[in-house]
Design a protein around this motif. Structure first.
Motif, PDB file in Angstrom:
ATOM      1  N   PRO A 247       0.832  -1.233   0.093  1.00 47.01           N
ATOM      2  CA  PRO A 247       0.053  -0.054  -0.130  1.00 47.01           C
ATOM      3  C   PRO A 247       0.811   1.409   0.024  1.00 47.01           C
ATOM      4  O   PRO A 247       1.702   1.372   0.793  1.00 47.01           O
ATOM      5  N   LEU A 248       0.518   2.250  -0.724  1.00 48.82           N
ATOM      6  CA  LEU A 248       0.917   3.559  -0.785  1.00 48.82           C
ATOM      7  C   LEU A 248       1.348   4.121   0.598  1.00 48.82           C
ATOM      8  O   LEU A 248       2.165   4.843   0.889  1.00 48.82           O
ATOM      9  N   THR A 249       0.541   3.844   1.420  1.00 48.49           N
ATOM     10  CA  THR A 249       0.612   4.386   2.781  1.00 48.49           C
ATOM     11  C   THR A 249       1.589   3.869   3.502  1.00 48.49           C
ATOM     12  O   THR A 249       1.706   4.261   4.818  1.00 48.49           O
ATOM     13  N   GLU A 250       2.146   2.519   3.198  1.00 49.45           N
ATOM     14  CA  GLU A 250       3.190   2.014   3.969  1.00 49.45           C
ATOM     15  C   GLU A 250       4.469   2.086   3.263  1.00 49.45           C
ATOM     16  O   GLU A 250       4.630   2.110   2.157  1.00 49.45           O
ATOM     17  N   PRO A 251       5.580   2.103   4.217  1.00 50.41           N
ATOM     18  CA  PRO A 251       6.839   2.371   3.514  1.00 50.41           C
ATOM     19  C   PRO A 251       7.175   0.984   3.095  1.00 50.41           C
ATOM     20  O   PRO A 251       6.966  -0.119   3.271  1.00 50.41           O
ATOM     21  N   LEU A 252       8.159   0.930   1.863  1.00 54.82           N
ATOM     22  CA  LEU A 252       8.723  -0.306   1.270  1.00 54.82           C
ATOM     23  C   LEU A 252       9.632  -0.881   2.235  1.00 54.82           C
ATOM     24  O   LEU A 252      10.212  -0.465   3.338  1.00 54.82           O
ATOM     25  N   ARG A 253       9.518  -2.261   2.101  1.00 54.64           N
ATOM     26  CA  ARG A 253      10.382  -3.339   3.187  1.00 54.64           C
ATOM     27  C   ARG A 253      11.802  -2.844   3.052  1.00 54.64           C
ATOM     28  O   ARG A 253      12.206  -2.641   1.630  1.00 54.64           O
ATOM     29  N   ALA A 254      12.601  -2.611   4.076  1.00 48.00           N
ATOM     30  CA  ALA A 254      13.975  -2.219   3.806  1.00 48.00           C
ATOM     31  C   ALA A 254      14.915  -3.290   3.377  1.00 48.00           C
ATOM     32  O   ALA A 254      14.477  -4.555   3.621  1.00 48.00           O
ATOM     33  N   ALA A 255      15.832  -3.172   2.792  1.00 42.37           N
ATOM     34  CA  ALA A 255      16.844  -3.915   2.484  1.00 42.37           C
ATOM     35  C   ALA A 255      17.429  -4.805   3.437  1.00 42.37           C
ATOM     36  O   ALA A 255      17.439  -4.181   4.726  1.00 42.37           O
ATOM     37  N   ARG A 256      18.185  -5.657   3.469  1.00 43.10           N
ATOM     38  CA  ARG A 256      18.653  -6.706   4.357  1.00 43.10           C
ATOM     39  C   ARG A 256      19.826  -5.737   5.181  1.00 43.10           C
ATOM     40  O   ARG A 256      20.525  -5.130   4.721  1.00 43.10           O
ATOM     41  N   SER A 258      22.297  -6.461   6.644  1.00 40.10           N
ATOM     42  CA  SER A 258      23.485  -6.684   6.586  1.00 40.10           C
ATOM     43  C   SER A 258      24.183  -6.208   5.291  1.00 40.10           C
ATOM     44  O   SER A 258      25.472  -6.445   5.149  1.00 40.10           O
ATOM     45  N   ALA A 259      23.490  -5.796   4.592  1.00 38.94           N
ATOM     46  CA  ALA A 259      23.904  -5.396   3.104  1.00 38.94           C
ATOM     47  C   ALA A 259      23.692  -3.672   2.883  1.00 38.94           C
ATOM     48  O   ALA A 259      22.560  -3.324   3.396  1.00 38.94           O
ATOM     49  N   SER A 260      24.688  -3.097   2.608  1.00 38.62           N
ATOM     50  CA  SER A 260      24.557  -1.545   2.307  1.00 38.62           C
ATOM     51  C   SER A 260      23.991  -1.151   1.026  1.00 38.62           C
ATOM     52  O   SER A 260      24.663  -0.564   0.470  1.00 38.62           O
ATOM     53  N   VAL A 261      22.793  -1.986   0.773  1.00 39.48           N
ATOM     54  CA  VAL A 261      22.307  -1.528  -0.510  1.00 39.48           C
ATOM     55  C   VAL A 261      20.897  -1.053  -0.261  1.00 39.48           C
ATOM     56  O   VAL A 261      20.321  -1.121   0.689  1.00 39.48           O
ATOM     57  N   THR A 262      20.195  -0.386  -1.278  1.00 37.57           N
ATOM     58  CA  THR A 262      18.922   0.148  -1.160  1.00 37.57           C
ATOM     59  C   THR A 262      17.894  -1.048  -1.631  1.00 37.57           C
ATOM     60  O   THR A 262      18.418  -2.014  -2.293  1.00 37.57           O
ATOM     61  N   THR A 263      16.647  -0.669  -1.640  1.00 37.79           N
ATOM     62  CA  THR A 263      15.561  -1.914  -1.831  1.00 37.79           C
ATOM     63  C   THR A 263      15.863  -2.055  -3.245  1.00 37.79           C
ATOM     64  O   THR A 263      15.619  -2.952  -3.763  1.00 37.79           O
ATOM     65  N   VAL A 264      15.882  -0.663  -4.030  1.00 41.22           N
ATOM     66  CA  VAL A 264      15.939  -0.926  -5.478  1.00 41.22           C
ATOM     67  C   VAL A 264      17.070  -1.391  -6.093  1.00 41.22           C
ATOM     68  O   VAL A 264      16.966  -2.420  -6.917  1.00 41.22           O
ATOM     69  N   GLN A 265      18.306  -1.424  -5.296  1.00 39.08           N
ATOM     70  CA  GLN A 265      19.327  -2.039  -5.734  1.00 39.08           C
ATOM     71  C   GLN A 265      19.310  -3.500  -5.427  1.00 39.08           C
ATOM     72  O   GLN A 265      20.043  -4.317  -6.200  1.00 39.08           O
ATOM     73  N   GLN A 266      18.573  -3.924  -4.139  1.00 39.23           N
ATOM     74  CA  GLN A 266      18.485  -5.271  -4.069  1.00 39.23           C
ATOM     75  C   GLN A 266      17.500  -6.014  -5.017  1.00 39.23           C
ATOM     76  O   GLN A 266      17.892  -7.075  -5.696  1.00 39.23           O
ATOM     77  N   SER A 267      16.637  -5.291  -5.555  1.00 40.91           N
ATOM     78  CA  SER A 267      15.735  -5.883  -6.839  1.00 40.91           C
ATOM     79  C   SER A 267      16.694  -6.032  -8.010  1.00 40.91           C
ATOM     80  O   SER A 267      16.515  -7.075  -8.718  1.00 40.91           O
ATOM     81  N   ILE A 268      17.506  -4.967  -8.384  1.00 46.64           N
ATOM     82  CA  ILE A 268      18.366  -5.113  -9.518  1.00 46.64           C
ATOM     83  C   ILE A 268      19.217  -6.179  -9.305  1.00 46.64           C
ATOM     84  O   ILE A 268      19.307  -7.026 -10.302  1.00 46.64           O
ATOM     85  N   ALA A 269      19.886  -6.381  -8.273  1.00 47.91           N
ATOM     86  CA  ALA A 269      20.462  -7.423  -7.946  1.00 47.91           C
ATOM     87  C   ALA A 269      20.022  -8.733  -8.210  1.00 47.91           C
ATOM     88  O   ALA A 269      20.735  -9.722  -8.818  1.00 47.91           O
ATOM     89  N   ARG A 270      18.733  -8.977  -7.581  1.00 49.88           N
ATOM     90  CA  ARG A 270      18.317 -10.329  -7.705  1.00 49.88           C
ATOM     91  C   ARG A 270      17.875 -10.597  -9.292  1.00 49.88           C
ATOM     92  O   ARG A 270      18.252 -11.676  -9.779  1.00 49.88           O
ATOM     93  N   LEU A 271      17.697  -9.729 -10.012  1.00 49.83           N
ATOM     94  CA  LEU A 271      17.444  -9.879 -11.607  1.00 49.83           C
ATOM     95  C   LEU A 271      18.762 -10.083 -12.204  1.00 49.83           C
ATOM     96  O   LEU A 271      18.742 -10.700 -13.220  1.00 49.83           O
ATOM     97  N   LEU A 272      19.742  -9.463 -11.795  1.00 50.77           N
ATOM     98  CA  LEU A 272      21.024  -9.882 -12.610  1.00 50.77           C
ATOM     99  C   LEU A 272      21.519 -11.197 -12.127  1.00 50.77           C
ATOM    100  O   LEU A 272      22.082 -11.849 -13.020  1.00 50.77           O
TER     101      LEU A 272
END
Length: 326
Positions: A247-256, A258-272
């Motif tokens: 939901p737009l009213t809720e924040p996106l789930r934070a990245a792990r 242990s990893a100094s990466v953003t949520t978007v970068q985590q999504s990119i990493a999984r696809l790579l």
């Protein structure tokens, strides 16, 4: 007024009055009659039967009362309207018996719409007729301001009829000022919005009765789907995506942590790690290829990778991507 041989040339349509005619007709109504020679600048008065010769003196012209003139002029229009109504009724009577036959043919429940004007008009008609619920799935992260302005006008009209709206966007839309402005204008309680990491193609569903999906990569061909089974299936697909979306009213789930990466970068990493190239990763996440590569560069810097091959291994080793997800 000019002349072409002996035929007067009058610069307006057959059912129009020029300024000269209005002036002369007004004078005739006030005076009761005018000399025939006064009509030369306005032959349309005679053509429209707004004046007639004085029975006592042919050199003079008398005006016809406006109410009588209007009745005379409307006669052909009324006849045309009655004829069109008769034709419409005849067509309806002819085609009505075929409706039950058409409804049994699944092929007639899917209409191919070619060309953006036809697609937009057909969707607009479905939107105007929606009374209960509108479901939309919008891939990508941005929408042109003019499109959102039109969408806002349509949404407000829909809300006034009592219908509700549900939109699914991709995560980057959360940061679009235009999308935020659009959502702020819709009265609360009538619209729900969620965002998702990846999405399928565009999808519109109106009142759970008709759905629209693209039928070409350029989106200049679309399918209008009214087959009940297909519409139900698309609704199920939508509900699955809705359940997975945030939901737009809720924040996106934070990245792990242990990893100094953003949520978007985590999504990119999984696809790579799944083997997708940059263009595919960008399209799936609704971002530009340039932005995608900037995130990949930061991932390489964060993990100390010197090549794309090493980056894939480090993404799994560091825990940014779970091994089972690759």
């Amino acid at each position: 007024m000019g002349r072409d041989g002996d035929t007067p040339v009058h610069p307006h349509g057959d059912l129009e009055l020029c300024d000269a005619a209005v002036r002369i007709y007004t004078e005739a109504l006030s005076a009761g009659r005018i000399p025939r020679a006064a009509l030369e600048p306005a032959p349309c008065l005679v053509e429209l039967a707004l004046v007639h010769p004085d029975p006592q003196d042919p050199a003079w012209i008398r005006p016809v009362p406006p109410s009588a003139a209007l009745t005379h002029l409307l006669q052909p229009v009324v006849r045309e309207i009655h004829e069109r109504i008769r034709l419409s009724a005849a067509l309806a009577d002819s085609l009505a018996p075929l409706a039950s036959v058409a409804s049994t043919d699944p092929n007639l429940a899917i209409t191919v719409l070619e060309g953006l004007p036809l697609i937009e008009t057909t969707i607009q008609n479905a939107l105007d007729g929606a009374q209960e619920e509108i479901l939309t799935l919008q891939p990508g992260s941005t929408r042109p301001v003019d499109q959102l302005r039109k969408a806002l006008s349509r949404a407000l009209s829909t809300v006034e009829r009592g219908a509700t709206l549900r939109h699914i966007y991709q995560h980057p839309a959360r940061y679009s000022p235009a999308v935020k402005a659009y959502l702020n204008e819709v009265p609360p309680g009538h619209i729900q919005v969620r965002t998702i990491e990846q999405t399928v193609e565009r999808l519109f569903i109106f009142d759970r009765a008709v759905a629209f999906i693209p039928a070409s990569a350029k989106r200049d061909v679309a399918l209008e789907i009214r087959h009940p089974a297909l519409v139900r299936y698309l609704i199920q697909v939508y509900e699955v995506l809705w359940a997975q979306a945030t939901p737009l009213t809720e924040p996106l789930r934070a990245a792990r942590p242990s990893a100094s990466v953003t949520t978007v970068q985590q999504s990119i990493a999984r696809l790579l790690v799944e083997g997708h190239v940059d263009q595919v990763v960008a399209r799936k996440l609704g971002i530009s290829v340039r932005t995608c590569r900037a995130h990949i560069s930061r991932l390489m810097q964060t993990l100390g990778a010197t090549s794309r091959t090493q980056l894939g291994a480090l993404l799994v080793q560091s825990g940014v991507v779970e091994p089972g997800r690759s």
